[in-house]
Design an enzyme around this catalytic site. Structure first.
Site, PDB file in Angstrom:
ATOM      1  N   HIS A 434       0.841  -1.201   0.000  1.00  0.00           N
ATOM      2  CA  HIS A 434       0.000   0.000   0.000  1.00  0.00           C
ATOM      3  C   HIS A 434       0.877   1.253   0.000  1.00  0.00           C
ATOM      4  O   HIS A 434       2.075   1.217   0.310  1.00  0.00           O
ATOM      5  CB  HIS A 434      -0.944   0.000   1.209  1.00  0.00           C
ATOM      6  CG  HIS A 434      -0.259   0.019   2.539  1.00  0.00           C
ATOM      7  ND1 HIS A 434       0.262   1.168   3.115  1.00  0.00           N
ATOM      8  CD2 HIS A 434      -0.003  -0.994   3.421  1.00  0.00           C
ATOM      9  CE1 HIS A 434       0.780   0.867   4.282  1.00  0.00           C
ATOM     10  NE2 HIS A 434       0.650  -0.445   4.503  1.00  0.00           N
ATOM     11  N   CYS A 456       3.427  -4.710   6.639  1.00  0.00           N
ATOM     12  CA  CYS A 456       3.094  -4.337   5.272  1.00  0.00           C
ATOM     13  C   CYS A 456       4.304  -3.759   4.559  1.00  0.00           C
ATOM     14  O   CYS A 456       5.287  -3.350   5.186  1.00  0.00           O
ATOM     15  CB  CYS A 456       1.970  -3.304   5.271  1.00  0.00           C
ATOM     16  SG  CYS A 456       0.375  -3.974   5.770  1.00  0.00           S
TER      17      CYS A 456
END
Length: 480
Positions: A434, A456
């Site tokens: 992301h 992430c």
């Protein structure tokens, strides 16, 4: 002279009288004899079923008829020869004496009611009842009495595979000449019943042994069997002409007709496929072409080879489902081209290469990402991965991108945050790619100096957008 003539006339009269008396006496005697014969016996010139019983009493006629019946002989004839003789007595046949006596008494009574000086020959058919000793009859007609001849058993009509003709054929039934005791018994009884109607006592019986008394096949050629042969040969032809081409992208593995033919289990009862052999073939193919859940060796953009053990991306053949599909394909008689039945599949493959030039590559040590599509580099960028602690580090392995979402809110009760990102591309256990507007820089050792994520992979927004718009759900990502 006159006296002499008178004496001669007197003598003639005496002689005439004597002759008349004798004639009358003889007539009376004859009449008495005829009356006696016709009343005491069955009468003159009388026969029963062509057996002469003239001048016999009921008892005498009863005995004569019974003996004649029991002495009546059956001769069995086969292939031009007499093979066995048996009398009615040996066969266990006799006449019911009460019924016979009653019938003879009735006959005597009918005849005694009429007087005829001159009797004419007459034959009578009277009521009778045959008594059969079943055990004795079966013993007298057992197959042992006919064993001097070499005999062959009947064979059933059957379907068999002819190696010479390389196809199924229908073999017709063969009767043989083995005596069937039940059929023989029925044949004898039916023949005798017809014979007794006209030849109860006088003529012997000759019976021809033929297929009527031979043991018959249990199964005879039928339209159903012919249809089965036709279906078997059609199926056999299909098996021998089928091929299956397995498609692995541009690479093909062909299951040829020779291999399929080696699996055929051809029996007289039918055709089947050696499922174990087919399953082994599929297993070997799976070992060669399965790419998921096995360690993955990968040539990196940095020029080195790495192996990731946590490999959850790729293709896996569903061997049970593939066997079921293959068995159906083999009956088609066609050249089948298809992919194997997969339980897991990737985006694209070329043989054992399940990336086919389209994948995302991430080096955690280098903090760098590369995006390839169809063998061409689309982009590469620095990243910030998870902090190098057991709780926050980014997982190493290979996975498909689960899905895409834009925008998306990332949140964690454990770490107490909620951040909305523009581009979200998860791959495993809540970790994903992301954009990260809060990162002031990417790459280097930032992930080690307090700027690392919770697992992430943080991207510059423009790179996140480019990646988002290039890939779809299922796109492979390899992290090492």
């Amino acid at each position: 002279m006159e006296q002499k003539k008178a004496l001669n006339r007197k003598k003639l009269k005496v002689i005439l009288v004597i002759c008349i008396v004798m004639i009358v006496t003889a007539g009376i005697g004859l009449a008495a004899y005829i009356h006696h014969v016709d009343t005491v016996t069955l009468g003159r010139k009388v026969s029963v079923y062509r057996l002469d019983v003239s001048k016999l009493t009921v008892e005498e006629a009863q005995q004569k008829i019974s003996e004649a019946f029991q002495n009546k002989t059956i001769t069995f004839h086969e292939d031009g020869k007499d093979v066995y003789n048996v009398s009615m007595e040996q066969l266990g046949y006799s006449l019911d004496q009460d019924i016979l006596k009653s019938a003879l008494e009735t006959l005597k009574q009918e005849r005694s009611g009429t007087f005829k000086l001159f009797a004419s020959q007459r034959d009578y058919k009277i009521d009778y009842q045959i008594i059969r000793d079943e055990a004795q009859e079966q013993a007298a007609l057992s197959a042992d009495h006919f064993d001097e001849k070499d005999r062959t058993e009947p064979t059933d009509a059957h379907i068999r595979y002819s190696k010479k003709k390389q196809k199924y054929v229908l073999v017709k039934q063969v009767s043989g000449n083995q005596i069937d005791e039940n059929r023989l018994l029925s044949y004898v009884e039916e023949t005798l019943d017809k014979d007794f109607e006209t030849e109860l006592l006088t003529s012997d019986v000759k019976m021809e042994l033929n297929e009527e008394v031979y043991r018959q096949p249990d199964i005879e050629e039928s339209g159903e069997m012919k249809q089965k042969v036709k279906k078997l040969n059609s199926l056999l032809k299909k098996y021998r002409s089928t091929t299956v081409s397995y498609l692995f992208g541009e690479e093909t593995q062909v299951l040829d007709s020779d291999t399929i033919s080696s699996w055929l289990q051809i029996k007289n009862s039918g055709i089947s496929i050696d499922k174990d052999a087919a399953a082994d073939y599929i297993s070997n193919m799976a070992n060669k072409y399965n790419t998921i859940y096995v360690p993955r060796t990968f040539h990196t953009s940095l020029g080195t080879d790495v192996t990731v053990s946590d490999n959850e991306y790729g293709y896996r053949i569903d061997q049970d489902a593939e066997l079921t599909q293959l068995l159906e394909d083999l009956k088609s008689g066609e050249n089948v081209s298809r992919e194997p039945v997969y339980s897991s599949s990737g985006m694209k493959r070329n043989g054992t290469d399940d990336l086919a030039g389209s994948y995302i590559e991430v080096s955690l040590d280098s903090q760098h990402l590369w995006l390839y599509k169809d063998g061409a580099l689309v982009t590469e960028t620095d990243i910030v991965s998870g902090a190098p602690t057991p709780e926050r580090e980014t997982y190493r392995g290979a996975w498909p991108i689960a899905y895409k979402a834009s925008p998306f809110t990332l949140s964690s009760e454990e770490y107490g945050y909620a951040e909305t990102v523009k581009y979200w591309m998860p791959f495993v256990y809540g970790q994903g790619l992301h954009d990260a507007s809060w990162q002031s820089a990417f790459g280097g050792n930032r992930y080690k100096t307090g700027h690392g994520s919770h697992g992430c992979i943080n991207l510059p927004e423009d790179q996140a957008a480019l990646i988002y718009n290039t890939i779809d759900g299922g796109y492979p990502i390899i992290i090492y």
